[in-house]
Design an enzyme around this catalytic site. Structure first.
Site, PDB file in Angstrom:
ATOM      1  N   GLY A  70      10.472   9.817  -3.099  1.00 45.22           N
ATOM      2  CA  GLY A  70      10.702  11.233  -2.832  1.00 45.22           C
ATOM      3  C   GLY A  70      11.346  11.471  -1.472  1.00 45.22           C
ATOM      4  O   GLY A  70      12.242  12.311  -1.337  1.00 45.22           O
ATOM      5  N   ASN A 151       2.292  20.248  -1.588  1.00 47.09           N
ATOM      6  CA  ASN A 151       1.453  19.051  -1.685  1.00 47.09           C
ATOM      7  C   ASN A 151       0.059  19.239  -1.110  1.00 47.09           C
ATOM      8  O   ASN A 151      -0.833  18.461  -1.399  1.00 47.09           O
ATOM      9  CB  ASN A 151       2.149  17.861  -1.023  1.00 47.09           C
ATOM     10  N   HIS A 201       5.322   7.601  -8.016  1.00 45.21           N
ATOM     11  CA  HIS A 201       3.890   7.333  -7.791  1.00 45.21           C
ATOM     12  C   HIS A 201       3.025   8.591  -7.800  1.00 45.21           C
ATOM     13  O   HIS A 201       1.804   8.513  -7.670  1.00 45.21           O
ATOM     14  CB  HIS A 201       3.675   6.507  -6.515  1.00 45.21           C
ATOM     15  N   THR A 237      21.139  -4.084  -5.535  1.00 47.12           N
ATOM     16  CA  THR A 237      20.679  -4.405  -6.884  1.00 47.12           C
ATOM     17  C   THR A 237      19.468  -3.548  -7.233  1.00 47.12           C
ATOM     18  O   THR A 237      18.532  -3.432  -6.441  1.00 47.12           O
ATOM     19  CB  THR A 237      20.341  -5.904  -6.974  1.00 47.12           C
ATOM     20  N   CYS A 324       0.188  12.276   5.725  1.00 46.71           N
ATOM     21  CA  CYS A 324       1.006  12.112   6.924  1.00 46.71           C
ATOM     22  C   CYS A 324       0.379  12.819   8.127  1.00 46.71           C
ATOM     23  O   CYS A 324       0.477  12.357   9.243  1.00 46.71           O
ATOM     24  CB  CYS A 324       2.400  12.678   6.693  1.00 46.71           C
TER      25      CYS A 324
END
Ligand SMILES: *Cc1c(COP(=O)(O)O)cnc(C)c1O
Length: 395
Positions: A70, A151, A201, A237, A324
């Site tokens: 995100g 959130n 996630h 990749t 955070c």
């Protein structure tokens, strides 16, 4: 009883996602850019995952860019829109005061590069008024970015209304939908969203993988130079196992979205009702216009950190504000933005969960919180002063 009630921080992986990933790791080891059949087999899985993710949000597969999560999707969306706007003399960016730090810190960076940023305030219900977004738009506005669901307090923003305004004004519109995707129905075309960030996630997929959806309105800036992966916008990749695991988790989440939401909303109702009985407590954010699995409360006279540690000792993993911000002593910018004073914003509890939470577990959450709040107040000098009338209650 052990209860994980921190789904907004991250979720456990579903068996569907684990099995899909295991298959790739064991069998599909080719590089999707290789021309031989082993590589092309991998390329087929990559394309199917892109199609599945696109379908889940009503996008075209050519509008899907895989990212590391995100945060990267948010960074790329904002930087791309800002730099593209600047080419046309548009150097103004609009957002809100309750965004995730992946948005706020990117806006700070762009401000240092000379962009003007307007952060529109939200109401005490934690919801932004679309009219205020409209009023903030000028002929210099290069982007409006408003999160889909917060959130911390889970409030759902009026994305459709804001999308309509931006469309009418011709301003690109981005939404950080990391908390919402897989939990509430989303169709980017119906919502007039030009760019959207999501992260695996947060819906039972693997960590370290996400998506930026971007239509043709904003040409993306390269974040990594190198090969031609992700239509040349992000070299390297592909992490095919994670991409396929994410697509499987998202497909599963979206196919059960209504049923899961109604079960989860029933638990939310139960927990809000239970915690409201604690005196001098208050729910943060609108009671109805919020994520099905989000409850966030303030309790006067206690510290959020002590509350979390004591809940942990009772087997409950919860949070106070975002991962955070916790660990620092600053109160949550979201709780301050909805008008909670510093002393109350410190005593907050966020419980986030999904449809698997049972009624018995919800009761245990309520009962344990009551006990811990009561205990902490019994040893709190602040609570003592409040009780004696030396300090005034805020809630
Ligand atoms: C978790 C989260 C992010 C960051 O996503 P990562 O995949 O962890 O980088 C961004 N925005 C919101 C609203 C989030 O909840």
């Amino acid at each position: 009883m052990n209860i994980y009630a921190d789904y907004a921080a991250t979720t456990p992986m579903s068996d569907t996602a684990i099995n899909a990933m295991t298959n790739i790791m064991k069998e599909i080891y080719g590089n999707p850019s290789s021309l031989h059949s082993i590589g092309q087999r991998a390329a087929e899985y990559l394309l199917q995952a892109r199609i599945d993710v696109a379908e889940a949000i009503g996008a075209d597969f050519k509008e899907i860019y895989f990212t590391s999560g995100g945060s990267e999707a948010d960074n790329q969306a904002l930087v791309s829109a800002a730099y593209f706007g600047r080419l046309k003399g548009k150097t103004h960016l609009i957002s809100t005061t309750i965004e995730h730090h992946a948005i706020l810190h990117t806006l700070n960076k762009l401000e240092k590069e000379g962009f003007d940023v307007t952060l529109v305030e939200v109401g005490s219900d934690g919801i932004v008024d679309p009219k205020k977004i409209e009023e903030a738009i000028t002929d210099k506005t290069a982007l409006v970015t408003v999160m889909f669901a917060n959130n911390e307090i889970g409030t759902l923003q009026p994305i459709k209304e804001i999308g309509a305004i931006c469309k009418e004004k011709g301003v690109p519109f981005h939404t950080d939908a990391v908390q919402a995707v897989g939990h509430v129905p989303i169709n980017v075309k119906e919502l007039n969203v030009d760019m959207l960030s999501l992260s695996s996630h947060k819906f039972n997929g693997p960590k370290g993988i996400g998506v930026l959806y971007a239509n043709k309105k904003v040409p993306l800036t390269n974040v990594i130079e190198g090969g031609a992966q992700e239509r040349g916008k992000r070299a390297g990749t592909e992490n095919l196992a994670a991409i396929v695991g994410m697509a499987a988790a998202l497909k599963e989440a979206v196919s059960n979205i209504e049923e899961n939401a109604s079960k989860t909303i029933e638990r939310r109702r139960q927990i809000i009702e239970g915690l409201s009985k604690i005196e001098h407590s208050a729910l943060n954010g609108d009671p109805g216009k919020r994520l099905p699995g989000n409850v966030n409360f303030c309790f006067e006279g206690i510290e959020g950190e002590s509350l979390l540690l004591l809940l942990d000792s009772k087997g409950i993993a919860a949070s106070s504000g975002s991962a955070c911000t916790s660990g620092s002593l600053d109160p949550s910018h979201v709780l301050l933005a909805i008008g909670r004073p510093h002393e109350v914003a410190h005593g907050s509890l966020r419980l986030t969960f999904n449809e698997e939470l049972t009624a018995e577990e919800a009761d245990y959450l309520i009962q344990s919180t009551k006990e811990v709040v009561e205990y902490l107040r019994s040893i709190s000098p602040v609570w003592d002063e409040l009780q004696k009338g030396e300090l005034k209650y805020v809630i």
